[in-house]
Design a protein around this motif. Structure first.
Motif, PDB file in Angstrom:
ATOM      1  N   ASP A 114       0.833  -1.198   0.000  1.00 54.16           N
ATOM      2  CA  ASP A 114       0.000   0.000   0.000  1.00 54.16           C
ATOM      3  C   ASP A 114       0.871   1.253   0.000  1.00 54.16           C
ATOM      4  O   ASP A 114       1.805   1.366   0.802  1.00 54.16           O
ATOM      5  N   PRO A 115       0.601   2.212  -0.896  1.00 60.55           N
ATOM      6  CA  PRO A 115       1.432   3.428  -0.972  1.00 60.55           C
ATOM      7  C   PRO A 115       1.431   4.249   0.315  1.00 60.55           C
ATOM      8  O   PRO A 115       2.379   4.968   0.597  1.00 60.55           O
ATOM      9  N   SER A 116       0.372   4.153   1.105  1.00 57.68           N
ATOM     10  CA  SER A 116       0.317   4.937   2.348  1.00 57.68           C
ATOM     11  C   SER A 116       1.159   4.309   3.461  1.00 57.68           C
ATOM     12  O   SER A 116       1.301   4.899   4.535  1.00 57.68           O
ATOM     13  N   ARG A 117       1.728   3.112   3.219  1.00 60.12           N
ATOM     14  CA  ARG A 117       2.620   2.421   4.145  1.00 60.12           C
ATOM     15  C   ARG A 117       2.027   2.293   5.559  1.00 60.12           C
ATOM     16  O   ARG A 117       2.574   2.820   6.521  1.00 60.12           O
ATOM     17  N   PRO A 118       0.895   1.596   5.719  1.00 59.45           N
ATOM     18  CA  PRO A 118       0.305   1.468   7.059  1.00 59.45           C
ATOM     19  C   PRO A 118       1.195   0.728   8.051  1.00 59.45           C
ATOM     20  O   PRO A 118       1.068   0.925   9.258  1.00 59.45           O
ATOM     21  N   ASP A 120       4.209   1.329   8.516  1.00 61.96           N
ATOM     22  CA  ASP A 120       5.175   2.310   9.027  1.00 61.96           C
ATOM     23  C   ASP A 120       4.587   3.175  10.129  1.00 61.96           C
ATOM     24  O   ASP A 120       5.208   4.151  10.555  1.00 61.96           O
ATOM     25  N   LEU A 121       3.397   2.830  10.606  1.00 67.22           N
ATOM     26  CA  LEU A 121       2.736   3.610  11.640  1.00 67.22           C
ATOM     27  C   LEU A 121       3.608   3.705  12.895  1.00 67.22           C
ATOM     28  O   LEU A 121       4.061   2.690  13.425  1.00 67.22           O
TER      29      LEU A 121
END
Length: 126
Positions: A114-118, A120-121
């Motif tokens: 996913d481009p939003s990189r969940p 990496d939260l």
């Protein structure tokens, strides 16, 4: 004793190397269990220290190679924090467990891509 004939560039390089070594020992203590050994034998202690430093090096290499490939920047220019490596590993484990309990294990790949990189939260250097 201070060597007053040493060139300034060499002094700077030595202090820079010392600073990097301080980070290695800090990370080994905080994240790789360097100080948690209860062995008494010299061989056992050396094996524990080697394993802790190896785990630290392996995590750093994996992170830098992955980030370098994804961003296209040389590994030497990629920001690194071992705390971020630990956070990403926790996020991966937590997400995979949630998806497994929901019967959606196959969709874990979508989270990674996913481009939003969940995953990496909570990391500091995204």
């Amino acid at each position: 004793m201070t060597d007053t004939t040493m060139p300034a560039q060499e002094i700077r390089a030595l202090y820079s190397a010392r600073f990097q070594l301080e980070f290695v020992f800090r990370d080994a203590k905080q994240f790789a269990g360097l100080t948690t050994c209860q062995l008494r034998s010299t061989t056992g202690l050396e094996n524990h220290w080697n394993a802790a430093c190896f785990a630290l090096s392996l995590g750093r290499a994996e992170y830098l190679l992955e980030r370098s490939a994804r961003t296209g920047r040389p590994a030497g220019l990629v920001a690194f924090s071992y705390e971020d490596v630990k956070r990403r590993a926790f996020n991966r484990l937590f997400a995979s467990r949630i998806l497994a309990n929901l019967g959606l294990s196959r969709r874990f790949v979508e989270l990674e891509e996913d481009p939003s990189r969940p995953l990496d939260l909570g990391v500091k250097a995204a």
